[in-house]
Design a protein around this motif. Structure first.
Motif, PDB file in Angstrom:
ATOM      1  N   ASP A 276       1.128  -0.925   0.185  1.00 23.88           N
ATOM      2  CA  ASP A 276       0.283   0.204  -0.235  1.00 23.88           C
ATOM      3  C   ASP A 276       1.203   1.449  -0.140  1.00 23.88           C
ATOM      4  O   ASP A 276       1.810   1.275   0.755  1.00 23.88           O
ATOM      5  N   ILE A 277       1.126   1.533  -1.344  1.00 27.40           N
ATOM      6  CA  ILE A 277       1.767   2.859  -1.702  1.00 27.40           C
ATOM      7  C   ILE A 277       1.262   4.762  -1.302  1.00 27.40           C
ATOM      8  O   ILE A 277       0.644   5.213  -1.851  1.00 27.40           O
ATOM      9  N   CYS A 279       1.848   8.196  -1.080  1.00 28.94           N
ATOM     10  CA  CYS A 279       3.143   9.288  -2.011  1.00 28.94           C
ATOM     11  C   CYS A 279       2.962  10.198  -0.923  1.00 28.94           C
ATOM     12  O   CYS A 279       2.359  10.915  -0.460  1.00 28.94           O
ATOM     13  N   ILE A 416       9.043   7.387  -7.050  1.00 30.30           N
ATOM     14  CA  ILE A 416       8.328   6.274  -7.218  1.00 30.30           C
ATOM     15  C   ILE A 416       9.201   4.783  -7.294  1.00 30.30           C
ATOM     16  O   ILE A 416       8.409   4.336  -7.514  1.00 30.30           O
ATOM     17  N   VAL A 434      -2.200   2.496  -4.355  1.00 29.85           N
ATOM     18  CA  VAL A 434      -1.118   3.976  -4.939  1.00 29.85           C
ATOM     19  C   VAL A 434      -2.124   5.014  -4.029  1.00 29.85           C
ATOM     20  O   VAL A 434      -3.389   4.773  -4.204  1.00 29.85           O
ATOM     21  N   SER A 436      -2.108   9.280  -4.264  1.00 33.42           N
ATOM     22  CA  SER A 436      -1.725  10.309  -4.468  1.00 33.42           C
ATOM     23  C   SER A 436      -2.358  11.229  -5.504  1.00 33.42           C
ATOM     24  O   SER A 436      -3.096  10.810  -6.085  1.00 33.42           O
ATOM     25  N   ALA A 442      -0.066   7.710  -9.870  1.00 33.05           N
ATOM     26  CA  ALA A 442      -0.578   6.895  -9.507  1.00 33.05           C
ATOM     27  C   ALA A 442      -0.292   5.599 -10.672  1.00 33.05           C
ATOM     28  O   ALA A 442      -0.661   4.819 -10.924  1.00 33.05           O
ATOM     29  N   VAL A 445       2.260   3.724 -10.764  1.00 35.75           N
ATOM     30  CA  VAL A 445       2.160   2.910 -10.445  1.00 35.75           C
ATOM     31  C   VAL A 445       1.441   1.390 -10.814  1.00 35.75           C
ATOM     32  O   VAL A 445       1.997   0.770 -10.664  1.00 35.75           O
ATOM     33  N   VAL A 456      -6.602   3.115  -6.681  1.00 34.00           N
ATOM     34  CA  VAL A 456      -5.940   4.048  -6.651  1.00 34.00           C
ATOM     35  C   VAL A 456      -7.443   5.196  -5.577  1.00 34.00           C
ATOM     36  O   VAL A 456      -8.042   4.469  -5.382  1.00 34.00           O
TER      37      VAL A 456
END
Length: 498
Positions: A276-277, A279, A416, A434, A436, A442, A445, A456
């Protein structure tokens, strides 16, 4: 974080169901004991007390159920029109809508999911049944051109595969079973379901309700028991045409081996270690609670849980502070308490496994920022604090192995490209997300991460119209969309000499 321990009122239908001396197998439209007479007990994870006793089926019982499923597949059920199957699915949806409180209570008691979570899954089940009802009318072949001399017409037909073996996971059997049942009723196949030993009751109850709603005898059968006996026999049975399995990667590998007995078709949803990214430009007011519940929902017992939370280094401190404050508001308690955000884990052994990973994380040098202990004031239940580790690197076991419990690891990244590389440095590829405000970031990614599903600025949405599947050791085979239905059908090529 607070805890609760008290008693709760049950629906009268739930009480009557749980009061049975033994919950039998469901074969050919009726409740029957296991051929061996053996039984198993299921324990309520919230109390550690025996909840019910059920029949322990073996290979002989699997054979009985497969025989019934084959007879139904070749019998009157094969003459049902698409409209009739759609009508049946619509009726099933209506009956389940009326009986959902009973089923939700059984599910919550048996596997420990908070009742609020189970009740909130009802719209998703209704959408799934609507999807499969529509698919019943959407089965079609093609008329094709050919290069054969003379007047030869060629076409394809779609026909039901036959008997489907369904091996149901314990972390959400109530809704999980309908990925199989819905496709079976829409396609004209039949099924033998093997629920998990730890959570069989809602599957048994659903089979009875389906029969009452008009599903013909033998179309949906349920054999409870040990995975090593009933599950193995189902996977290897030579009269089962396809197996759908959700569970661990290790068990999935054994099912692949067993499928060689008659070259079964397979759909496998296996383990995960999703990234789970977060930013630097993410909306943390949305990302923090979503990232937390992307792990802590169902006490971390979700295959696509986002247990690796990758946070851009410039906001790690801010994110962590907000995350810990949010986690501290989560209420852990009895699964039937409507205020519980987290219930127990499924069993004592699973709790021990999860706690052992806390020791592993500490030994590897990760920082325990929150939780990490069993909740001692929950007498008898298998409750654990939501747990957060910081200072985690992707080489640590807690970042590489599926824990299947409420353990979240924070991994920092600088840019990223590094986040994508960390996300892809995994044996699994089931889910990912992601966060962002920049759509270009996004999409970079989304396109770069090798996984079956990406979210997203959200986490965990699953809809049968869109689908859900895995890559790498997370499995293969369509789940959702028309491709899901295609796995319950085979294509028959037809040549007609005019």
């Amino acid at each position: 974080m607070t805890t609760t321990q008290q008693s709760f009122a049950l629906n009268s239908l739930t009480q009557d169901f749980l009061a049975r001396d033994e919950h039998f197998l469901f074969i050919n439209g009726g409740r029957v004991p296991a051929s061996s007479g053996e039984t198993l007990s299921t324990v309520a994870p919230s109390t550690g007390e025996t909840l019910a006793t059920f029949s322990s089926g073996n290979a002989a019982d699997i054979d009985r159920a497969v025989t019934a499923a084959r007879a139904a597949f070749q019998g009157e059920w094969s003459t049902w029109t698409p409209y009739q199957r759609q009508e049946l699915l619509v009726k099933v949806a209506r009956v389940l809508d009326e009986r959902f409180e009973e089923l939700a209570q059984i599910e919550s008691l048996d596997m420990g999911a908070p009742i609020s979570r189970v009740l909130s899954s009802k719209p998703a089940l209704m959408r799934m049944l609507s999807f499969f009802a529509a698919q019943a009318l959407n089965i079609s072949g093609e008329t094709l051109q050919n290069g054969i001399p003379g007047q030869v017409t060629t076409m394809t037909l779609k026909a039901p595969v036959g008997v489907i073996g369904g091996i149901i996971p314990w972390n959400g059997p109530l809704n999980s079973q309908f990925w199989i049942i819905g496709a079976v009723l829409a396609s004209g196949c039949t099924t033998v379901l093997k629920p998990a030993q730890y959570a069989s009751l809602s599957v048994l109850r659903v089979a009875e309700i389906l029969h009452e709603a008009g599903v013909p005898a033998g179309v949906v059968n349920v054999v409870t028991g040990r995975g090593s006996e009933a599950g193995t026999a189902l996977a290897a049975h030579t009269d089962v045409d396809r197996v759908a399995f959700t569970g661990s990667t290790e068990t999935g590998q054994r099912i692949i081996e067993a499928s060689t007995s008659n070259i079964k078709k397979l759909q496998l949803e296996l383990g995960g270690k999703s990234a789970d990214i977060i930013c630097a430009d993410a909306d943390l007011d949305k990302a923090v609670p979503a990232a937390a519940m992307g792990v802590f929902a169902n006490s971390g017992q979700i295959c696509y849980a986002g247990t690796r939370v990758l946070v851009q280094r410039s906001i790690v401190d801010e994110f962590t502070e907000k995350l810990l404050a949010y986690v501290d508001t989560l209420r852990v308690g009895h699964s039937l308490d409507p205020d519980s955000a987290l219930g127990p884990v499924i069993s004592e052994s699973q709790l021990d496994t999860v706690l052992s990973y806390v020791d592993v994380g500490l030994a590897e040098g990760a920082d325990l920022l929150y939780g990490g202990q069993r909740l001692a004031d929950q007498a008898g239940g298998y409750f654990m604090q939501p747990t957060v580790f910081g200072g985690v690197t992707n080489t640590m076991r807690i970042a590489r192995e599926e824990i299947f419990g409420p353990v979240l690891s924070i991994l920092p990244f600088d840019d990223i490209d590094e986040a994508i590389a960390i996300a892809n440095d995994s044996d699994f590829g089931l889910g990912g997300a992601v966060w962002s405000e920049n759509i270009s970031t996004a999409l970079k990614v989304v396109q770069g991460v090798h996984t079956g599903t990406m979210w997203v600025n959200c986490y965990g949405y699953v809809d049968p119209m869109v689908g859900f599947s895995g890559t790498k050791l997370s499995g293969y085979g369509a789940k959702g969309t028309s491709a899901h239905m295609d796995t319950y059908l085979y294509t028959k090529s037809v040549y007609i000499q005019l």
